[in-house]
Design an enzyme around this catalytic site. Structure first.
Site, PDB file in Angstrom:
ATOM      1  CB  CYS A 333      11.403  35.979 -34.929  1.00  0.00           C
ATOM      2  SG  CYS A 333      10.645  35.205 -33.209  1.00  0.00           S
ATOM      3  CG  HIS A 432       7.924  39.408 -35.514  1.00  0.00           C
ATOM      4  ND1 HIS A 432       8.140  38.814 -36.682  1.00  0.00           N
ATOM      5  CD2 HIS A 432       8.065  38.658 -34.295  1.00  0.00           C
ATOM      6  CE1 HIS A 432       8.223  37.442 -36.225  1.00  0.00           C
ATOM      7  NE2 HIS A 432       8.292  37.428 -34.780  1.00  0.00           N
TER       8      HIS A 432
END
Length: 492
Positions: A333, A432
Site C-alpha cells: 500500500c 493488505h
C-alpha cells in the site's frame, strides 16, 4: 426472572485492559450456543482497519469480533472510525465512508452530531440480532472527555445498556483501577455497572480472594470472573504493534519492517509473526535495519510525511545497501507507493499540497485523490520463478498509481496490481492481507529466499485464538449472572 440483556457493554479501566479480546470471546461463547449475536463499537481510534463487503471501512477489531460471531462484518458494527494523521488530528470515517479531517477540538464538538448515526447503526443491529456485545474505548473515567462522550458511558446512557468493567491485573494496581474507575462515574453511570472482570491473572486464585471480597464489599458490585493469563495467545492487536512470535523452527527467513510514524494495518504481519520459519523484526526510530533477507515497507496513513521520515532515519540508504547485497524489498500500500518514482498530493489530501520524490525502484507514480479505494479482492499472484497462485486481500488507499503494466505480479478482476523492479528484487502491491493465504505467503517467502516453506493455516490460527478466549471465559466467568434467561444454554 429479569429480561434477556439485549446488549452488553464491555468497558475497561485503561487502554489494552482486554476489552477487544473479552468482547470477541463473549461473541464466540454466544455464537457457539446458537444465539444470534453481533459486535459493536461506537467509536474506534485505530490505523488498523478492515473493508466490508459493501465497500465500507471499520476497525479490524470489529471484523475479528464479527468472525467470532460467525457473521459478516458491516459498517454498522463500527459506525465511527478515527484514523490519526497527525498528533492532533484524524480522518473521521462515519458508517464506513471518510467524512472529513478534523482536529481534536473540532471532532469533540462534532460528537453531538455523530451520536445520531451511531444510534442509527446500533438500532439496526438490535433489530437484526438477539443481543449485541459492545466494546468501549479507552477508559470511561477520562474526566476531560466526559462531555459529549460517544464511546463509553455517554453511549451507554443514551442506549440504556448495562456495563461490565474489565481490568488487567498483569500490570498491577487492579483494585485501584476498578475502585477508582467506578468512583469517578456519576451515580446513574455507576448504577448501570453490573460487575467487574479481572483479566490476565497468574498464580493461585486463593491469594486473590481477600481482595475480591474487599472490592465487592466496597463497591457493591460482583466480580463476574477472573480470567487467567493465556500464554501464546495469537489474536490481532487493535492498534499497538504486537511483536510476540511463535518459537522458531528450522531454516529462518529474516524479515525487517521499518515502523513508520503513521503505520497502518500492521496486522498484515501477523501471519509472519506466527510463522515458525520467519524471524520478524520491527525496526523503530533511531534503529538500524538489521541484516535481513526481506525488508517490507508497510502501509501508512500519511505516505509523503512518512517517506520523509524513512529518509530522515537513513533507512533509504540502508535499503539501497540491502539491495546491492542481493536482498529483497517489498512494499504494501503506502510502502508500494514509496517504492515508485514520485508521490503527488495536489489537493492536500494527507497534508500540505506538494510532490515527493520516491525511492525510485519501481517505474510508477502516484497521485493522491479524494476518493478512497475500499474493496475486497480475489485474484492471482505470479512472482519470478514461482507458479501462479490464488491471492485475496483488501485495498484501502487514496492513491491512484500510474505505470502499472499488464504483466503485473497481481492480477485482479478489475485489472493488474503492483509491479516488480530491480531485476525481480523489489515487489510492490496494494493488497493488505496478502500473507493470510498459505499459497501466496509460500510464494512470497520462497521469492525472498526461503527454500522449503511450512506456512501454517492463518485462518485456523485465528479461529483457535478466538476459541481459546471463549474457553477461558466459559471456565472462569459466571455467564448466568449476565444472561439468566439463557442459563440452560450455559449449563456445563
Amino acid at each position: 426472572m429479569q429480561p434477556t440483556i439485549k446488549a452488553l457493554m464491555v468497558q475497561g479501566t485503561t487502554s489494552d485492559a482486554g476489552k477487544s479480546v473479552l468482547a470477541a470471546g463473549l461473541c464466540r461463547v454466544l455464537a457457539r450456543r446458537g444465539i444470534k449475536v453481533a459486535p459493536f463499537k461506537s467509536q474506534n481510534m485505530a490505523l488498523n482497519s478492515a473493508v466490508t463487503k459493501d465497500g465500507g471501512e471499520i476497525g479490524r477489531a470489529q471484523a475479528v469480533q464479527a468472525q467470532a460471531c460467525r457473521v459478516e462484518p458491516t459498517v454498522h458494527m463500527n459506525p465511527v472510525l478515527l484514523k490519526p494523521n497527525t498528533d492532533v488530528g484524524a480522518q473521521v470515517i462515519v458508517q464506513g465512508k471518510a467524512l472529513a479531517d478534523m482536529d481534536a477540538v473540532g471532532y469533540h464538538n462534532y460528537k453531538k452530531v455523530v451520536m445520531t448515526p451511531i444510534m442509527e447503526s446500533f438500532d439496526l443491529l438490535q433489530q437484526e440480532f438477539e443481543t449485541v456485545i459492545i466494546e468501549g474505548a479507552g477508559s470511561p473515567a477520562e474526566i476531560n472527555l466526559r462531555e459529549n462522550d460517544v464511546a463509553n458511558m455517554g453511549f451507554a446512557e443514551n442506549a440504556d445498556v448495562p456495563v461490565i468493567i474489565v481490568a488487567d491485573i498483569d500490570r498491577g494496581g487492579v483494585f485501584a483501577h476498578l475502585y477508582g474507575t467506578l468512583a469517578l462515574l456519576s451515580q446513574s453511570e455507576q448504577d448501570r455497572v453490573i460487575g467487574f472482570v479481572i483479566n490476565r491473572f497468574r498464580g493461585d486464585i486463593k491469594l486473590l480472594e481477600s481482595g475480591l471480597d474487599w472490592l465487592e464489599e466496597k463497591t457493591g458490585k460482583p466480580v463476574l470472573g477472573v480470567l487467567p493469563y493465556i500464554h501464546g495467545l495469537m489474536l490481532e492487536a487493535e492498534d499497538a504493534i504486537d511483536a510476540q512470535q511463535v518459537d522458531a523452527e528450522g531454516e529462518q527467513l529474516r524479515v525487517a519492517v521499518p515502523v513508520l510514524t503513521r503505520v497502518s494495518n500492521h496486522t498484515d504481519f501477523d501471519p509472519l509473526r506466527m510463522h515458525p520459519q520467519v524471524n520478524l523484526q520491527f525496526v523503530g526510530k533511531g534503529e538500524q535495519i538489521p541484516p535481513s533477507d526481506l525488508i517490507i515497507i508497510p502501509g501508512t496513513k500519511s505516505v509523503r510525511s512518512d517517506l520523509a521520515y524513512l529518509k530522515a532515519q537513513g533507512w533509504d540508504q540502508q535499503i539501497a545497501r540491502h539491495l546491492r547485497l542481493g536482498g529483497k524489498v517489498m512494499g504494501i500500500c503506502g510502502g508500494y507507493q514509496m517504492l515508485g518514482e514520485s508521490i503527488a498530493d495536489p489537493d492536500g489530501i494527507e497534508g500540505e499540497p506538494g510532490t515527493s520524490t520516491g525511492l525510485g525502484y519501481l517505474q510508477t507514480s502516484t497521485v493522491l485523490a479524494p476518493h478512497k479505494q475500499l474493496k475486497l479482492v480475489n485474484g492471482t499472484l505470479t512472482l519470478p520463478d514461482q507458479p501462479t497462485v490464488p491471492v485475496r486481500g483488501y485495498e484501502i488507499h487514496a492513491g491512484v498509481t500510474e505505470g502499472v503494466l499488464n504483466d503485473a505480479p497481481v492480477s485482479l478482476p478489475d485489472g493488474p496490481d503492483g509491479q516488480l523492479g530491480v531485476d525481480g528484487q523489489v515487489f510492490g502491491t496494494y493488497l493488505h492481507g496478502i500473507f493470510e493465504q498459505q499459497a501466496a505467503c509460500d510464494a512470497i517467502l520462497h521469492w525472498a529466499g526461503l527454500a522449503a516453506t511450512q506456512t501454517p493455516d492463518f485462518d485456523a490460527l485465528r479461529e483457535r485464538g478466538i476459541d481459546q478466549v471463549a474457553d477461558v471465559i466459559e471456565a472462569h466467568m459466571d455467564l448466568t449472572k449476565l444472561w439468566p434467561e439463557w442459563a440452560d444454554k450455559f449449563a456445563r
